[in-house]
Scaffold this motif. Structure first.
Motif, mmCIF file in Angstrom:
data_model
loop_
_atom_site.group_PDB
_atom_site.id
_atom_site.type_symbol
_atom_site.label_atom_id
_atom_site.label_comp_id
_atom_site.label_asym_id
_atom_site.label_seq_id
_atom_site.Cartn_x
_atom_site.Cartn_y
_atom_site.Cartn_z
ATOM 1 N N ASP A 68 0.822 -1.208 0.000
ATOM 2 C CA ASP A 68 0.000 0.000 0.000
ATOM 3 C C ASP A 68 0.858 1.261 0.000
ATOM 4 O O ASP A 68 0.519 2.256 -0.649
ATOM 5 N N TYR A 69 1.977 1.226 0.703
ATOM 6 C CA TYR A 69 2.801 2.425 0.852
ATOM 7 C C TYR A 69 3.764 2.645 -0.320
ATOM 8 O O TYR A 69 3.964 3.765 -0.776
ATOM 9 N N PHE A 70 4.330 1.554 -0.840
ATOM 10 C CA PHE A 70 5.392 1.688 -1.830
ATOM 11 C C PHE A 70 4.999 1.300 -3.257
ATOM 12 O O PHE A 70 5.650 1.737 -4.209
ATOM 13 N N LYS A 71 4.000 0.440 -3.425
ATOM 14 C CA LYS A 71 3.761 -0.152 -4.736
ATOM 15 C C LYS A 71 2.462 0.263 -5.423
ATOM 16 O O LYS A 71 2.309 0.031 -6.622
ATOM 17 N N ARG A 72 1.530 0.822 -4.701
ATOM 18 C CA ARG A 72 0.228 1.064 -5.313
ATOM 19 C C ARG A 72 0.336 2.046 -6.465
ATOM 20 O O ARG A 72 1.170 2.953 -6.480
ATOM 21 N N GLY A 73 -0.540 1.837 -7.474
ATOM 22 C CA GLY A 73 -0.549 2.689 -8.646
ATOM 23 C C GLY A 73 -1.919 3.293 -8.874
ATOM 24 O O GLY A 73 -2.629 3.614 -7.918
ATOM 25 N N THR A 74 -2.300 3.383 -10.143
ATOM 26 C CA THR A 74 -3.561 4.042 -10.486
ATOM 27 C C THR A 74 -4.477 3.172 -11.346
ATOM 28 O O THR A 74 -5.531 3.628 -11.774
ATOM 29 N N LYS A 75 -4.081 1.925 -11.605
ATOM 30 C CA LYS A 75 -4.896 1.064 -12.463
ATOM 31 C C LYS A 75 -6.223 0.719 -11.791
ATOM 32 O O LYS A 75 -6.280 0.503 -10.583
ATOM 33 N N SER A 76 -7.269 0.625 -12.594
ATOM 34 C CA SER A 76 -8.553 0.147 -12.099
ATOM 35 C C SER A 76 -8.661 -1.344 -12.383
ATOM 36 O O SER A 76 -7.775 -1.942 -13.006
ATOM 37 N N GLU A 77 -9.769 -1.941 -11.968
ATOM 38 C CA GLU A 77 -9.981 -3.367 -12.221
ATOM 39 C C GLU A 77 -10.166 -3.659 -13.708
ATOM 40 O O GLU A 77 -10.088 -4.818 -14.131
ATOM 41 N N TYR A 78 -10.382 -2.629 -14.508
ATOM 42 C CA TYR A 78 -10.570 -2.817 -15.945
ATOM 43 C C TYR A 78 -9.266 -2.688 -16.734
ATOM 44 O O TYR A 78 -9.263 -2.867 -17.950
ATOM 45 N N GLN A 79 -8.173 -2.385 -16.056
ATOM 46 C CA GLN A 79 -6.914 -2.107 -16.753
ATOM 47 C C GLN A 79 -5.835 -3.153 -16.488
ATOM 48 O O GLN A 79 -4.661 -2.868 -16.580
ATOM 49 N N MET A 80 -6.243 -4.374 -16.204
ATOM 50 C CA MET A 80 -5.283 -5.445 -15.934
ATOM 51 C C MET A 80 -5.025 -6.277 -17.181
ATOM 52 O O MET A 80 -5.858 -6.344 -18.086
ATOM 53 N N GLY A 81 -3.858 -6.916 -17.211
ATOM 54 C CA GLY A 81 -3.532 -7.874 -18.253
ATOM 55 C C GLY A 81 -3.390 -9.257 -17.659
ATOM 56 O O GLY A 81 -3.594 -9.474 -16.457
ATOM 57 N N TRP A 82 -2.985 -10.215 -18.502
ATOM 58 C CA TRP A 82 -2.843 -11.598 -18.047
ATOM 59 C C TRP A 82 -1.890 -11.721 -16.863
ATOM 60 O O TRP A 82 -2.157 -12.450 -15.908
ATOM 61 N N LYS A 83 -0.769 -11.019 -16.942
ATOM 62 C CA LYS A 83 0.247 -11.126 -15.897
ATOM 63 C C LYS A 83 -0.311 -10.710 -14.538
ATOM 64 O O LYS A 83 -0.155 -11.432 -13.538
ATOM 65 N N GLU A 84 -0.962 -9.554 -14.493
ATOM 66 C CA GLU A 84 -1.514 -9.063 -13.237
ATOM 67 C C GLU A 84 -2.575 -10.006 -12.677
ATOM 68 O O GLU A 84 -2.616 -10.290 -11.474
ATOM 69 N N VAL A 85 -3.439 -10.503 -13.563
ATOM 70 C CA VAL A 85 -4.519 -11.393 -13.130
ATOM 71 C C VAL A 85 -3.963 -12.689 -12.540
ATOM 72 O O VAL A 85 -4.433 -13.163 -11.503
ATOM 73 N N LEU A 86 -2.966 -13.271 -13.191
ATOM 74 C CA LEU A 86 -2.382 -14.517 -12.695
ATOM 75 C C LEU A 86 -1.676 -14.311 -11.358
ATOM 76 O O LEU A 86 -1.751 -15.172 -10.468
ATOM 77 N N ILE A 87 -1.007 -13.189 -11.193
ATOM 78 C CA ILE A 87 -0.348 -12.897 -9.916
ATOM 79 C C ILE A 87 -1.382 -12.804 -8.803
ATOM 80 O O ILE A 87 -1.222 -13.377 -7.719
ATOM 81 N N ILE A 88 -2.463 -12.081 -9.058
ATOM 82 C CA ILE A 88 -3.519 -11.951 -8.055
ATOM 83 C C ILE A 88 -4.167 -13.307 -7.790
ATOM 84 O O ILE A 88 -4.441 -13.667 -6.635
ATOM 85 N N GLY A 89 -4.402 -14.090 -8.846
ATOM 86 C CA GLY A 89 -5.039 -15.383 -8.694
ATOM 87 C C GLY A 89 -4.222 -16.337 -7.852
ATOM 88 O O GLY A 89 -4.745 -16.983 -6.930
ATOM 89 N N PHE A 90 -2.929 -16.438 -8.136
ATOM 90 C CA PHE A 90 -2.087 -17.359 -7.368
ATOM 91 C C PHE A 90 -1.854 -16.848 -5.947
ATOM 92 O O PHE A 90 -1.717 -17.638 -5.013
ATOM 93 N N SER A 91 -1.819 -15.535 -5.783
ATOM 94 C CA SER A 91 -1.673 -15.010 -4.421
ATOM 95 C C SER A 91 -2.903 -15.326 -3.587
ATOM 96 O O SER A 91 -2.805 -15.572 -2.380
ATOM 97 N N GLN A 92 -4.086 -15.326 -4.225
ATOM 98 C CA GLN A 92 -5.321 -15.616 -3.505
ATOM 99 C C GLN A 92 -5.302 -17.018 -2.905
ATOM 100 O O GLN A 92 -5.915 -17.272 -1.865
ATOM 101 N N ALA A 93 -4.556 -17.922 -3.534
ATOM 102 C CA ALA A 93 -4.440 -19.285 -2.998
ATOM 103 C C ALA A 93 -3.732 -19.296 -1.650
ATOM 104 O O ALA A 93 -3.922 -20.225 -0.858
ATOM 105 N N LEU A 94 -2.931 -18.254 -1.361
ATOM 106 C CA LEU A 94 -2.265 -18.178 -0.058
ATOM 107 C C LEU A 94 -3.271 -18.013 1.074
ATOM 108 O O LEU A 94 -2.956 -18.285 2.239
ATOM 109 N N ALA A 95 -4.487 -17.571 0.724
ATOM 110 C CA ALA A 95 -5.523 -17.398 1.744
ATOM 111 C C ALA A 95 -5.968 -18.726 2.328
ATOM 112 O O ALA A 95 -6.674 -18.756 3.347
ATOM 113 N N LEU A 96 -5.560 -19.832 1.714
ATOM 114 C CA LEU A 96 -5.835 -21.144 2.294
ATOM 115 C C LEU A 96 -5.085 -21.334 3.607
ATOM 116 O O LEU A 96 -5.458 -22.169 4.426
ATOM 117 N N ILE A 97 -4.026 -20.552 3.808
ATOM 118 C CA ILE A 97 -3.315 -20.551 5.089
ATOM 119 C C ILE A 97 -4.126 -19.723 6.077
ATOM 120 O O ILE A 97 -4.343 -18.535 5.848
#
Length: 266
Positions: free
Chosen positions: A132-161
């Motif tokens: 939140d402090y160092f990395k956030r940008g200005t993209k909306s949920e409509y401005q993502m590409g494959w790379k961003e979506v896959l990163i978010i998707g695989f990170s969401q699997a960490l919520a199983l912990i």
């Protein structure tokens, strides 16, 4: 069930399902701090139905546009931003489904300790603060590409912990790939819809196999209260992060995680 128990459980579910603070970390305290009996599987399903209803109602316009645009693609029309967002939601949901199915026994047998929850609260909380402090940008949920979506998707699997927080880790990943706070939160909320449907569906299947009587009044009250609280949570969280950001949740997670470790292990 007592009214107080219904209200407390509905509030815990309605708030922690969408705030980046971990529902498992809070739900573990309910039986510890009270003398209530386990609420049962039927009530858990009711609470999830309430949360699901809230997020669908809140994002009803966006969901309708996604469905209409996705259906139009099958009729030969070009893919627009709404249809693409619908595809991104599906793609980002697949990793947590696959990994959750493969590792469900490991997670349920070895990772549901208060020590794991406390460490996860602190570690992933600090990661949220960094993003939140160092990395956030200005993209909306409509401005993502494959790379961003896959990163978010695989990170969401960490919520199983336990203690990670599905909403928290998905927002963290979204901020890390340059999304705005509001964009990260909105995409996380939309991602919750298929996740809650799948998790609630599995619980419902288990419920159908159980013969005991069902307290329909408590289920209705829990669903209604959970839904109202979740709806308000979504609305005010989006307002809150625009002005203040994620750092108050980071501080809360660190303090709560440290308290859990101290309370249960020292």
């Amino acid at each position: 069930m007592e009214w107080l128990q219904i209200l407390v459980l509905a509030a815990v579910q309605g708030l922690t399902e969408f705030l980046p603070v971990s529902s498992s970390a809070h739900l573990i305290l309910v039986p510890v701090l009270t003398s209530w009996e386990d609420q049962g599987l039927a009530f858990d399903v009711a609470l999830h139905v309430g949360s699901l209803t809230a997020v669908i109602i809140y994002f009803r316009k966006e969901i309708l546009q996604i469905v209409q645009s996705s259906l139009a693609v099958f009729k030969g029309r070009a893919v627009n931003e709404d249809a693409r967002l619908g595809l991104w939601i599906i793609v980002a949901t697949l990793p947590v489904c696959i990994i959750g199915f493969l590792l469900q026994d490991v997670i349920s047998n070895y990772m549901r300790s208060t020590l794991v929850i406390g460490i996860s609260l602190i570690g992933f909380g600090l990661l949220l603060g960094y993003a939140d402090y160092f990395k956030r940008g200005t993209k909306s949920e409509y401005q993502m590409g494959w790379k961003e979506v896959l990163i978010i998707g695989f990170s969401q699997a960490l919520a199983l912990i336990p203690g990670t927080s599905r909403s928290g880790i998905s927002m963290t990943a979204a901020l890390m790939v340059g999304m705005s706070r509001e964009g990260a939160a909105r995409f996380s909320f939309l991602l919750s819809i298929p996740v809650i449907v799948l998790a609630g569906g599995l619980e419902a299947i288990k419920l159908l196999r159980q013969p005991q009587a069902i307290d329909w009044f408590s289920l209705f009250a829990g669903t209604l209260l959970s839904g109202v609280i979740a709806y308000l949570c979504i609305h005010y969280f989006l307002v809150f992060i625009k002005k203040i950001g994620m750092q108050p949740f980071v501080v809360y997670r660190v303090l709560f995680g440290a308290w859990l470790i101290w309370f249960f292990h020292f």
